[in-house]
Scaffold this motif. Structure first.
Motif, PDB file in Angstrom:
ATOM      1  N   THR A   1      80.104  37.628  56.064  1.00  0.00           N
ATOM      2  CA  THR A   1      78.630  37.363  55.617  1.00  0.00           C
ATOM      3  C   THR A   1      78.420  35.993  55.693  1.00  0.00           C
ATOM      4  O   THR A   1      77.306  35.141  56.274  1.00  0.00           O
ATOM      5  CB  THR A   1      77.925  37.904  54.605  1.00  0.00           C
ATOM      6  N   ALA A   2      79.286  34.803  55.023  1.00  0.00           N
ATOM      7  CA  ALA A   2      79.121  33.466  55.159  1.00  0.00           C
ATOM      8  C   ALA A   2      79.420  33.064  56.430  1.00  0.00           C
ATOM      9  O   ALA A   2      78.778  31.904  56.899  1.00  0.00           O
ATOM     10  CB  ALA A   2      80.352  32.951  54.157  1.00  0.00           C
ATOM     11  N   ASP A   3      80.395  33.622  57.360  1.00  0.00           N
ATOM     12  CA  ASP A   3      80.242  32.979  58.602  1.00  0.00           C
ATOM     13  C   ASP A   3      79.267  33.207  59.631  1.00  0.00           C
ATOM     14  O   ASP A   3      78.636  32.425  60.433  1.00  0.00           O
ATOM     15  CB  ASP A   3      81.468  34.054  59.281  1.00  0.00           C
ATOM     16  N   ARG A   4      78.398  34.479  59.494  1.00  0.00           N
ATOM     17  CA  ARG A   4      77.258  34.848  60.027  1.00  0.00           C
ATOM     18  C   ARG A   4      76.062  33.624  59.553  1.00  0.00           C
ATOM     19  O   ARG A   4      75.474  33.218  60.254  1.00  0.00           O
ATOM     20  CB  ARG A   4      76.861  36.238  59.746  1.00  0.00           C
ATOM     21  N   ARG A   5      76.132  33.424  58.210  1.00  0.00           N
ATOM     22  CA  ARG A   5      74.951  32.612  57.796  1.00  0.00           C
ATOM     23  C   ARG A   5      75.138  31.180  57.990  1.00  0.00           C
ATOM     24  O   ARG A   5      73.940  30.515  58.186  1.00  0.00           O
ATOM     25  CB  ARG A   5      74.811  32.659  56.282  1.00  0.00           C
ATOM     26  N   THR A   6      76.187  30.803  58.395  1.00  0.00           N
ATOM     27  CA  THR A   6      76.647  29.318  58.761  1.00  0.00           C
ATOM     28  C   THR A   6      76.893  29.376  60.295  1.00  0.00           C
ATOM     29  O   THR A   6      77.096  28.101  60.724  1.00  0.00           O
ATOM     30  CB  THR A   6      77.855  28.963  57.993  1.00  0.00           C
ATOM     31  N   GLY A   7      76.795  30.292  61.090  1.00  0.00           N
ATOM     32  CA  GLY A   7      76.752  30.443  62.365  1.00  0.00           C
ATOM     33  C   GLY A   7      78.112  30.133  62.818  1.00  0.00           C
ATOM     34  O   GLY A   7      78.562  29.546  64.035  1.00  0.00           O
TER      35      GLY A   7
ATOM     36  N   TYR B   1      81.936  26.989  59.712  1.00  0.00           N
ATOM     37  CA  TYR B   1      82.910  26.648  58.825  1.00  0.00           C
ATOM     38  C   TYR B   1      83.930  28.050  58.740  1.00  0.00           C
ATOM     39  O   TYR B   1      84.506  28.478  57.697  1.00  0.00           O
ATOM     40  CB  TYR B   1      82.190  26.549  57.308  1.00  0.00           C
ATOM     41  N   ASP B   2      84.084  28.639  59.908  1.00  0.00           N
ATOM     42  CA  ASP B   2      84.872  29.807  59.775  1.00  0.00           C
ATOM     43  C   ASP B   2      86.322  29.325  59.472  1.00  0.00           C
ATOM     44  O   ASP B   2      86.759  30.370  58.737  1.00  0.00           O
ATOM     45  CB  ASP B   2      85.186  30.158  61.489  1.00  0.00           C
ATOM     46  N   GLU B   3      86.983  28.441  59.920  1.00  0.00           N
ATOM     47  CA  GLU B   3      88.414  28.111  59.374  1.00  0.00           C
ATOM     48  C   GLU B   3      88.507  27.987  57.873  1.00  0.00           C
ATOM     49  O   GLU B   3      89.361  28.848  57.241  1.00  0.00           O
ATOM     50  CB  GLU B   3      88.952  26.901  59.986  1.00  0.00           C
TER      51      GLU B   3
ATOM     52  N   GLY C   1      89.650  30.352  52.370  1.00  0.00           N
ATOM     53  CA  GLY C   1      89.193  30.629  51.270  1.00  0.00           C
ATOM     54  C   GLY C   1      89.268  32.259  50.841  1.00  0.00           C
ATOM     55  O   GLY C   1      89.924  32.541  49.908  1.00  0.00           O
ATOM     56  N   VAL C   2      88.916  33.080  51.918  1.00  0.00           N
ATOM     57  CA  VAL C   2      89.203  34.329  51.628  1.00  0.00           C
ATOM     58  C   VAL C   2      90.706  34.607  51.630  1.00  0.00           C
ATOM     59  O   VAL C   2      90.997  35.369  50.617  1.00  0.00           O
ATOM     60  CB  VAL C   2      88.454  35.044  52.759  1.00  0.00           C
ATOM     61  N   ASP C   3      91.441  34.199  52.491  1.00  0.00           N
ATOM     62  CA  ASP C   3      93.263  34.348  52.174  1.00  0.00           C
ATOM     63  C   ASP C   3      93.582  33.942  50.731  1.00  0.00           C
ATOM     64  O   ASP C   3      94.207  34.768  50.328  1.00  0.00           O
ATOM     65  CB  ASP C   3      93.743  33.849  53.504  1.00  0.00           C
TER      66      ASP C   3
END
Length: 61
Positions: A29-35, A38-40, A45-47
């Protein structure tokens, strides 16, 4: 406060698979919202969060 943290940790340990899935979903969700900008950082952070909650370890301690 430590009693609350112990209870939260025990709950997370008992439901590790669901916690890991929730973290993945939140990261997506965070990836989608930030386009994907900040994927990496989000993946890192998830890991880290999954390691702290015992990723893959579904037996109570």
């Amino acid at each position: 406060m430590s009693d609350f943290m112990n209870k939260a940790k025990n709950l997370a340990d008992q439901h590790d698979k669901q916690v890991d899935q929730g973290l993945e979903k939140a990261g997506d969700t965070a990836d989608r919202r930030t386009g994907g900008k900040y994927d990496e950082q989000i993946d890192k952070g998830v890991d880290m969060a999954q390691r702290r909650t015992g990723e893959g370890d579904q037996s109570p301690r």
